[in-house]
Design a protein around this motif. Sequence first.
Motif, PDB file in Angstrom:
ATOM      1  N   ASP A  91       0.819  -1.212   0.000  1.00 41.64           N
ATOM      2  CA  ASP A  91       0.000   0.000   0.000  1.00 41.64           C
ATOM      3  C   ASP A  91       0.853   1.263   0.000  1.00 41.64           C
ATOM      4  O   ASP A  91       0.388   2.320  -0.411  1.00 41.64           O
ATOM      5  CB  ASP A  91      -0.929   0.025   1.214  1.00 41.64           C
ATOM      6  N   THR A  92       2.102   1.173   0.493  1.00 37.89           N
ATOM      7  CA  THR A  92       2.959   2.359   0.563  1.00 37.89           C
ATOM      8  C   THR A  92       4.286   2.100  -0.148  1.00 37.89           C
ATOM      9  O   THR A  92       4.758   0.964  -0.234  1.00 37.89           O
ATOM     10  CB  THR A  92       3.268   2.753   2.024  1.00 37.89           C
ATOM     11  N   TYR A  93       4.858   3.189  -0.633  1.00 41.49           N
ATOM     12  CA  TYR A  93       6.154   3.112  -1.297  1.00 41.49           C
ATOM     13  C   TYR A  93       7.239   2.657  -0.318  1.00 41.49           C
ATOM     14  O   TYR A  93       8.144   1.905  -0.675  1.00 41.49           O
ATOM     15  CB  TYR A  93       6.522   4.474  -1.896  1.00 41.49           C
ATOM     16  N   GLY A 109       4.466   1.792  -9.471  1.00 42.64           N
ATOM     17  CA  GLY A 109       3.260   2.346  -8.861  1.00 42.64           C
ATOM     18  C   GLY A 109       2.095   2.223  -9.824  1.00 42.64           C
ATOM     19  O   GLY A 109       2.234   2.508 -11.011  1.00 42.64           O
ATOM     20  N   THR A 110       0.955   1.786  -9.321  1.00 43.71           N
ATOM     21  CA  THR A 110      -0.245   1.674 -10.155  1.00 43.71           C
ATOM     22  C   THR A 110      -1.353   2.515  -9.543  1.00 43.71           C
ATOM     23  O   THR A 110      -1.351   2.783  -8.342  1.00 43.71           O
ATOM     24  CB  THR A 110      -0.714   0.208 -10.274  1.00 43.71           C
ATOM     25  N   GLY A 111      -2.292   2.908 -10.368  1.00 38.99           N
ATOM     26  CA  GLY A 111      -3.377   3.756  -9.892  1.00 38.99           C
ATOM     27  C   GLY A 111      -2.861   5.135  -9.537  1.00 38.99           C
ATOM     28  O   GLY A 111      -3.112   5.628  -8.448  1.00 38.99           O
ATOM     29  N   LEU A 112      -2.126   5.760 -10.465  1.00 40.97           N
ATOM     30  CA  LEU A 112      -1.499   7.049 -10.172  1.00 40.97           C
ATOM     31  C   LEU A 112      -2.517   8.176 -10.090  1.00 40.97           C
ATOM     32  O   LEU A 112      -3.461   8.245 -10.868  1.00 40.97           O
ATOM     33  CB  LEU A 112      -0.466   7.385 -11.245  1.00 40.97           C
ATOM     34  N   THR A 113      -2.288   9.059  -9.126  1.00 40.05           N
ATOM     35  CA  THR A 113      -3.136  10.220  -8.894  1.00 40.05           C
ATOM     36  C   THR A 113      -2.242  11.431  -8.690  1.00 40.05           C
ATOM     37  O   THR A 113      -1.211  11.338  -8.037  1.00 40.05           O
ATOM     38  CB  THR A 113      -3.984  10.020  -7.615  1.00 40.05           C
ATOM     39  N   THR A 114      -2.633  12.562  -9.255  1.00 40.10           N
ATOM     40  CA  THR A 114      -1.920  13.811  -8.996  1.00 40.10           C
ATOM     41  C   THR A 114      -2.432  14.393  -7.689  1.00 40.10           C
ATOM     42  O   THR A 114      -3.647  14.527  -7.495  1.00 40.10           O
ATOM     43  CB  THR A 114      -2.152  14.817 -10.134  1.00 40.10           C
ATOM     44  N   VAL A 115      -1.503  14.733  -6.793  1.00 45.85           N
ATOM     45  CA  VAL A 115      -1.862  15.293  -5.498  1.00 45.85           C
ATOM     46  C   VAL A 115      -1.194  16.661  -5.378  1.00 45.85           C
ATOM     47  O   VAL A 115       0.006  16.793  -5.615  1.00 45.85           O
ATOM     48  CB  VAL A 115      -1.406  14.382  -4.338  1.00 45.85           C
TER      49      VAL A 115
END
Length: 169
Positions: free
Chosen positions: A25-27, A51-57
């Motif tokens: 779940d975490t890097y 990483g999968t399911g990338l999101t811009t934060v």
Amino acid sequence: MTDIQDPLRGRTEPTPPSTTIAEFDTYEEAQALVDRLSDAQFPVQHVRIVGTGLTTVEQVLGRMTYGRAALSGALGGAWFGLFIGLLFGLIIADSWAWVIWAVLMGAAFGMIAAVVQHAMTGGKRDFTSIRGLQAERYGVQVTNEHAAEAVRVMGRAPQAPPAPPAPQA
């Protein structure tokens, strides 16, 4: 098979087929596994963290005011002025006054530029922030020829990659 850029050799090379040996779940958890493999003398150049399911934060840090714009501009300009002043101070013997003058001028110009830039936004972006990418899951992948050894070092069987989500109607 996809291509990856090799930063050490400066060329693009095909990525060999890989097996996902673990997902987290975490890097930090994925990084800890790679570190564990490295500590066990495993050839980690055959490992990658995907990483999968990338999101811009975008993390908002605070309001941008004229005072904050002036201060950040002055600090940035002073650093640039210090660099320029040191260059002139080294070239022109016994002229360290250049350093002080350049720092002050850099701070003044940086402050003016930042305040003008802030005024030109017209209040449309009155905050400071940091942008980054965040993944939903992190997979540790090992090339197929080294996957069995990595699993042996880990002491457990590889995880199957998650099934793709079903298309919504």
